[in-house]
Structures are given as C-alpha cells and as structure tokens.
Design a protein around this motif. Structure first.
Motif, PDB file in Angstrom:
ATOM      1  N   ASN A   1       0.822  -1.207   0.000  1.00 20.04           N
ATOM      2  CA  ASN A   1       0.000   0.000   0.000  1.00 20.04           C
ATOM      3  C   ASN A   1       0.861   1.265   0.000  1.00 20.04           C
ATOM      4  O   ASN A   1       0.468   2.293  -0.544  1.00 20.04           O
ATOM      5  CB  ASN A   1      -0.939  -0.007   1.212  1.00 20.04           C
ATOM      6  N   TRP A   2       2.026   1.183   0.638  1.00 21.21           N
ATOM      7  CA  TRP A   2       2.947   2.326   0.608  1.00 21.21           C
ATOM      8  C   TRP A   2       3.343   2.637  -0.840  1.00 21.21           C
ATOM      9  O   TRP A   2       3.346   3.807  -1.259  1.00 21.21           O
ATOM     10  CB  TRP A   2       4.202   2.015   1.420  1.00 21.21           C
ATOM     11  N   ASP A   3       3.692   1.587  -1.593  1.00 21.98           N
ATOM     12  CA  ASP A   3       4.104   1.791  -2.977  1.00 21.98           C
ATOM     13  C   ASP A   3       2.991   2.437  -3.800  1.00 21.98           C
ATOM     14  O   ASP A   3       3.229   3.370  -4.577  1.00 21.98           O
ATOM     15  CB  ASP A   3       4.501   0.449  -3.615  1.00 21.98           C
ATOM     16  N   ILE A   4       1.784   1.935  -3.629  1.00 16.81           N
ATOM     17  CA  ILE A   4       0.658   2.468  -4.395  1.00 16.81           C
ATOM     18  C   ILE A   4       0.415   3.932  -4.055  1.00 16.81           C
ATOM     19  O   ILE A   4       0.233   4.783  -4.944  1.00 16.81           O
ATOM     20  CB  ILE A   4      -0.613   1.630  -4.139  1.00 16.81           C
ATOM     21  N   SER A   5       0.427   4.251  -2.773  1.00 16.41           N
ATOM     22  CA  SER A   5       0.143   5.634  -2.374  1.00 16.41           C
ATOM     23  C   SER A   5       1.207   6.591  -2.885  1.00 16.41           C
ATOM     24  O   SER A   5       0.897   7.694  -3.356  1.00 16.41           O
ATOM     25  CB  SER A   5       0.026   5.730  -0.847  1.00 16.41           C
ATOM     26  N   VAL A   6       2.472   6.173  -2.828  1.00 21.75           N
ATOM     27  CA  VAL A   6       3.561   7.031  -3.316  1.00 21.75           C
ATOM     28  C   VAL A   6       3.477   7.197  -4.826  1.00 21.75           C
ATOM     29  O   VAL A   6       3.572   8.318  -5.357  1.00 21.75           O
ATOM     30  CB  VAL A   6       4.927   6.443  -2.914  1.00 21.75           C
TER      31      VAL A   6
ATOM     32  N   LEU B   1       5.731  22.326  -5.314  1.00 18.87           N
ATOM     33  CA  LEU B   1       5.131  21.000  -5.244  1.00 18.87           C
ATOM     34  C   LEU B   1       5.985  20.017  -4.454  1.00 18.87           C
ATOM     35  O   LEU B   1       7.209  20.079  -4.465  1.00 18.87           O
ATOM     36  CB  LEU B   1       4.940  20.441  -6.658  1.00 18.87           C
ATOM     37  N   SER B   2       5.319  19.109  -3.774  1.00 21.08           N
ATOM     38  CA  SER B   2       5.970  17.935  -3.187  1.00 21.08           C
ATOM     39  C   SER B   2       4.944  16.813  -3.172  1.00 21.08           C
ATOM     40  O   SER B   2       3.739  17.054  -3.275  1.00 21.08           O
ATOM     41  CB  SER B   2       6.485  18.225  -1.766  1.00 21.08           C
ATOM     42  N   ALA B   3       5.434  15.567  -3.084  1.00 22.70           N
ATOM     43  CA  ALA B   3       4.546  14.407  -3.086  1.00 22.70           C
ATOM     44  C   ALA B   3       4.929  13.482  -1.947  1.00 22.70           C
ATOM     45  O   ALA B   3       6.115  13.336  -1.625  1.00 22.70           O
ATOM     46  CB  ALA B   3       4.630  13.668  -4.419  1.00 22.70           C
ATOM     47  N   VAL B   4       3.943  12.844  -1.343  1.00 22.00           N
ATOM     48  CA  VAL B   4       4.191  11.957  -0.212  1.00 22.00           C
ATOM     49  C   VAL B   4       3.131  10.861  -0.194  1.00 22.00           C
ATOM     50  O   VAL B   4       1.990  11.086  -0.604  1.00 22.00           O
ATOM     51  CB  VAL B   4       4.181  12.754   1.122  1.00 22.00           C
ATOM     52  N   GLY B   5       3.523   9.660   0.233  1.00 24.76           N
ATOM     53  CA  GLY B   5       2.577   8.561   0.353  1.00 24.76           C
ATOM     54  C   GLY B   5       2.453   8.097   1.795  1.00 24.76           C
ATOM     55  O   GLY B   5       3.460   7.936   2.482  1.00 24.76           O
ATOM     56  N   TYR B   6       1.241   7.889   2.262  1.00 21.19           N
ATOM     57  CA  TYR B   6       0.991   7.439   3.635  1.00 21.19           C
ATOM     58  C   TYR B   6       0.482   6.003   3.710  1.00 21.19           C
ATOM     59  O   TYR B   6       0.238   5.501   4.808  1.00 21.19           O
ATOM     60  CB  TYR B   6      -0.037   8.351   4.300  1.00 21.19           C
ATOM     61  N   GLY B   7       0.276   5.356   2.580  1.00 18.90           N
ATOM     62  CA  GLY B   7      -0.297   4.012   2.639  1.00 18.90           C
ATOM     63  C   GLY B   7      -1.661   4.043   3.299  1.00 18.90           C
ATOM     64  O   GLY B   7      -2.506   4.878   2.993  1.00 18.90           O
ATOM     65  N   ASP B   8      -1.875   3.127   4.254  1.00 16.32           N
ATOM     66  CA  ASP B   8      -3.161   3.075   4.964  1.00 16.32           C
ATOM     67  C   ASP B   8      -3.048   3.650   6.382  1.00 16.32           C
ATOM     68  O   ASP B   8      -3.895   3.367   7.236  1.00 16.32           O
ATOM     69  CB  ASP B   8      -3.664   1.633   5.030  1.00 16.32           C
ATOM     70  N   GLN B   9      -2.030   4.445   6.627  1.00 13.59           N
ATOM     71  CA  GLN B   9      -1.746   4.914   7.987  1.00 13.59           C
ATOM     72  C   GLN B   9      -2.592   6.108   8.422  1.00 13.59           C
ATOM     73  O   GLN B   9      -2.583   6.457   9.596  1.00 13.59           O
ATOM     74  CB  GLN B   9      -0.262   5.266   8.107  1.00 13.59           C
TER      75      GLN B   9
END
Length: 247
Positions: free
Chosen positions: A169-174, A195-203
């Motif tokens: 899920n981390w990979d998908i969110s990122v 701009l910036s991008a960040v992934g949180y997964g399901d957290q």
C-alpha cells in the motif's frame, strides 16, 4: 610700478574632495542596501554580504562556506482565521468551476485540503491516471496556481492488501502521488518549487470500519495547501518535486 597679477585659483574641487565624495557615496549605498534587506531571508543576506566583502577585497574562506550554505525550506500551519478565509475562497472557486461534486474540501492540520476519491483519478489497484481524471487535475491546478501557497500531494490507500504481492500500500500511495505531480510538471501547470509528493499508505484513514463505503473513503488523493515551515522530518516516504527530474 607694475601691479602683480593675482594668481587664478585652480578650477574645480580640491583633489581630496573627490575621494571623500566617493567614500560617502559608497557608505550611503551600503546602508541603503542594508535597509532594503531588512525583510529578506538569511540566505539573501549572506549572498549580499559575501558580494560586499569580495568588492572590498577581504572575502574570507569562512564567508565562502556561509554564502554557499543551502537554503532550508520550512513549512508551518496557517492561523485559523486565514484557514477559514482560504477555505471560503476555495469553496467558491470549486462551485464556480463546477467540480465541487468530485472534490471534498476540508480544514485539517492547520491547512485547507482538497480531497479526491481514488476512483475519480485511478482504476482499482492502478497507479496510472485515468484519461477522465486529466480535466479535473487541470481545474485543480488552475485553482491552486493563483494562491500564494505550496501544494503537497498526498496518496492514501485502504488497509486491504494489494492483489499484486510484489507491491505494498505504501508503494501504491507514493506512486499515485508522484503520478499526479508528474502530470502537473509535464503539463507545466504549476511551478515545481511549489510541489511535493508523499505517500501514507493506509496509515491515515479518514473513516473507521472495514465496510466497503469506509474503505472507499480512505482510498484518496489529497491536495494540501500550506505555508512555509519544517515538515519534512515529520512525513514518511517524502518525495520533493526537485528530486523528480528527470522523470
């Protein structure tokens, strides 16, 4: 007896006056420059200071390291009054653009957040933008561009395991957050330094429970409008826009 002719005075100012005038002019310029930098950041101050020292011929090695010191970008929450005014403004813009049905507008963490369900932007389990998502993202960029704020793109998933065991899920969110960032950059819709991008997964779920409706709410992409202050150390899986080139 013939009279002695008076000697004519030398034309122009004395020689010392020219040097004195130059010194006064330089001092005046120096103090005007200091005054003009009263509200500048530390980086610009050291840049100007290094230039002045170099012009006077005593730039030290320690000054060189200070001038070349990288600027640290920092982020801070906005005050409540500003958040409320920004929220009302963005809400009006969403209604005028007629995309308020596709985007939820919320106030959270001292910022205004545009929340988009993943089904609007991506197919299930995919990290590639849907063709139908592109007009919506263009509208979002047009809404954000005139605002004097930074945009953080956050990817979120539910807590169900992906069908492909090779990714998390981390990979998908990122990858989803970066896909949106790449689209903005590729279309030249927003400047990269905002701009910036960040992934949180399901957290960071927004809805408790394991029902289909709750899980659908948790799968989302959020566009966070924020001010300057430090947040990099508080976010997992942070990806800055400057590190995304070349794609």
């Amino acid at each position: 007896m013939a009279r002695k002719k008076n000697k004519k005075a030398a034309a122009g100012a004395p020689a010392w006056m020219v040097t004195y005038s130059d010194m006064v002019t330089l001092l005046l310029t120096f103090f005007v420059l200091l005054l003009s930098m009263a509200n500048m950041d530390k980086r610009k101050f050291f840049d100007a200071l290094g230039s002045l020292k170099g012009a006077f011929g005593f730039l030290q090695s320690s000054s060189v390291s200070e001038v070349n010191k990288p600027q640290v970008i920092s982020y801070a929450p906005m005050d409540d009054d500003y958040v409320s005014r920004l929220y009302n403004r963005v809400q009006s813009m969403l209604a005028r653009l007629r995309i308020d049905r596709d985007i939820d507008l919320v106030k959270d963490r001292g910022a205004v957040i545009l929340r988009v369900k993943d089904a609007i932007l991506f197919d299930a389990g995919s990290t590639e933008l849907k063709p139908t998502a592109l007009p919506i993202l263009r509208e979002v960029a047009g809404l954000v561009k005139p605002l004097p704020l930074l945009l953080r793109i956050e990817g979120h998933t539910d807590n169900q395991k992906p069908a492909n065991p090779a990714i998390t899920n981390w990979d998908i969110s990122v990858q989803r957050a970066v896909a949106v960032l790449k689209f903005f950059a590729g279309e030249d819709l927003l400047p990269l330094d905002r701009l910036s991008a960040v992934g949180y997964g399901d957290q960071r779920p927004v809805a408790p429970g394991l029902g289909p409706e709750q899980q659908a709410l948790n799968r989302r992409v959020e566009f966070v409008l924020e001010n300057l202050n430090q947040y990099q150390e508080q976010l997992p899986y942070l990806i800055d826009a400057a590190d995304q080139l070349p794609f």
